[in-house]
Design a protein around this motif. Structure first.
Motif, PDB file in Angstrom:
ATOM      1  N   UNK A 159       0.832  -1.193   0.000  1.00 26.97           N
ATOM      2  CA  UNK A 159       0.000   0.000   0.000  1.00 26.97           C
ATOM      3  C   UNK A 159       0.873   1.252   0.000  1.00 26.97           C
ATOM      4  N   UNK A 160       0.576   2.164  -0.902  1.00 27.98           N
ATOM      5  CA  UNK A 160       1.302   3.433  -0.927  1.00 27.98           C
ATOM      6  C   UNK A 160       1.162   4.148   0.414  1.00 27.98           C
ATOM      7  N   UNK A 161      -0.072   4.275   0.861  1.00 27.13           N
ATOM      8  CA  UNK A 161      -0.347   5.007   2.096  1.00 27.13           C
ATOM      9  C   UNK A 161       0.231   4.317   3.329  1.00 27.13           C
ATOM     10  N   UNK A 177       4.585   5.637   2.150  1.00 24.40           N
ATOM     11  CA  UNK A 177       4.638   6.939   2.815  1.00 24.40           C
ATOM     12  C   UNK A 177       5.382   6.865   4.151  1.00 24.40           C
ATOM     13  N   UNK A 178       5.152   5.852   4.978  1.00 26.24           N
ATOM     14  CA  UNK A 178       5.922   5.758   6.220  1.00 26.24           C
ATOM     15  C   UNK A 178       7.439   5.617   5.999  1.00 26.24           C
ATOM     16  N   UNK A 179       7.834   4.968   4.915  1.00 28.53           N
ATOM     17  CA  UNK A 179       9.261   4.875   4.600  1.00 28.53           C
ATOM     18  C   UNK A 179       9.805   6.257   4.268  1.00 28.53           C
ATOM     19  N   UNK A 224       8.617   9.092   5.245  1.00 30.11           N
ATOM     20  CA  UNK A 224       8.588   9.898   6.471  1.00 30.11           C
ATOM     21  C   UNK A 224       9.741   9.522   7.390  1.00 30.11           C
ATOM     22  N   UNK A 225       9.925   8.244   7.645  1.00 35.68           N
ATOM     23  CA  UNK A 225      10.963   7.778   8.569  1.00 35.68           C
ATOM     24  C   UNK A 225      12.366   8.087   8.076  1.00 35.68           C
ATOM     25  N   UNK A 226      12.539   8.185   6.780  1.00 35.78           N
ATOM     26  CA  UNK A 226      13.873   8.400   6.214  1.00 35.78           C
ATOM     27  C   UNK A 226      14.102   9.836   5.775  1.00 35.78           C
ATOM     28  N   UNK A 227      13.286  10.750   6.262  1.00 34.01           N
ATOM     29  CA  UNK A 227      13.464  12.186   6.059  1.00 34.01           C
ATOM     30  C   UNK A 227      13.377  12.627   4.597  1.00 34.01           C
ATOM     31  N   UNK A 228      12.714  11.851   3.760  1.00 31.66           N
ATOM     32  CA  UNK A 228      12.601  12.213   2.349  1.00 31.66           C
ATOM     33  C   UNK A 228      11.933  13.574   2.160  1.00 31.66           C
ATOM     34  N   UNK A 229      10.950  13.848   3.001  1.00 32.20           N
ATOM     35  CA  UNK A 229      10.223  15.104   2.867  1.00 32.20           C
ATOM     36  C   UNK A 229      11.041  16.303   3.334  1.00 32.20           C
ATOM     37  N   UNK A 230      12.128  16.053   4.044  1.00 36.51           N
ATOM     38  CA  UNK A 230      13.000  17.158   4.434  1.00 36.51           C
ATOM     39  C   UNK A 230      13.567  17.863   3.201  1.00 36.51           C
ATOM     40  N   UNK A 231      13.798  17.109   2.143  1.00 34.56           N
ATOM     41  CA  UNK A 231      14.362  17.666   0.912  1.00 34.56           C
ATOM     42  C   UNK A 231      13.370  17.718  -0.247  1.00 34.56           C
ATOM     43  N   UNK A 285      13.797  -1.232   1.259  1.00 36.78           N
ATOM     44  CA  UNK A 285      14.057  -1.324  -0.180  1.00 36.78           C
ATOM     45  C   UNK A 285      13.172  -2.407  -0.792  1.00 36.78           C
ATOM     46  N   UNK A 286      13.032  -3.526  -0.093  1.00 37.82           N
ATOM     47  CA  UNK A 286      12.175  -4.615  -0.582  1.00 37.82           C
ATOM     48  C   UNK A 286      10.722  -4.170  -0.685  1.00 37.82           C
ATOM     49  N   UNK A 287      10.272  -3.378   0.259  1.00 37.52           N
ATOM     50  CA  UNK A 287       8.893  -2.874   0.208  1.00 37.52           C
ATOM     51  C   UNK A 287       8.687  -1.951  -0.986  1.00 37.52           C
ATOM     52  N   UNK A 288       9.645  -1.073  -1.241  1.00 42.95           N
ATOM     53  CA  UNK A 288       9.551  -0.180  -2.398  1.00 42.95           C
ATOM     54  C   UNK A 288       9.506  -1.011  -3.674  1.00 42.95           C
ATOM     55  N   UNK A 289      10.379  -2.002  -3.761  1.00 40.20           N
ATOM     56  CA  UNK A 289      10.418  -2.864  -4.943  1.00 40.20           C
ATOM     57  C   UNK A 289       9.095  -3.614  -5.118  1.00 40.20           C
TER      58      UNK A 289
END
Length: 95
Positions: free
Chosen positions: A2-4, A8-10, A12-19, A81-85
């Motif tokens: 699930x995207x949501x 999205x939690x990945x 958020x947890x990995x600071x992607x939205x910081x940049x 990474x496996x979840x994204x894949x």
């Protein structure tokens, strides 16, 4: 997957939205790198060059300046990474 609930939690947890938010887009690449909404992320999954998103997070040994996340943030775990894949392989649905 699930995207949501999984992707999205990945981010958020990995600071992607910081940049990759509207507030910081001007710091590195402008609007083309904003990844707040699904449609903005989808561009990097279904790009004519392939699944850019997966390539940017998949190889933690890469020295490519485009590898994400960039320092000072740690790389994604193998589980993340496996979840994204898996999400991409299942059609990268907005669910």
């Amino acid at each position: 997957m699930s995207y949501k609930n999984d992707i999205v939690p990945i981010f958020t947890a990995n600071h992607c939205y910081d940049c990759h938010s509207n507030a910081t887009a001007s710091l590195g690449g402008g609007e083309k790198n904003v990844m707040i909404y699904y449609w903005q992320v989808e561009r990097f999954v279904n790009d004519s060059m392939g699944d850019i998103l997966y390539g940017m997070v998949a190889d933690p040994s890469t020295t490519d300046a485009n590898h994400m996340p960039q320092g000072p943030y740690p790389l994604l775990s193998s589980c993340e990474i496996s979840k994204v894949h898996a999400w991409i392989q299942q059609g990268a649905k907005n669910n």
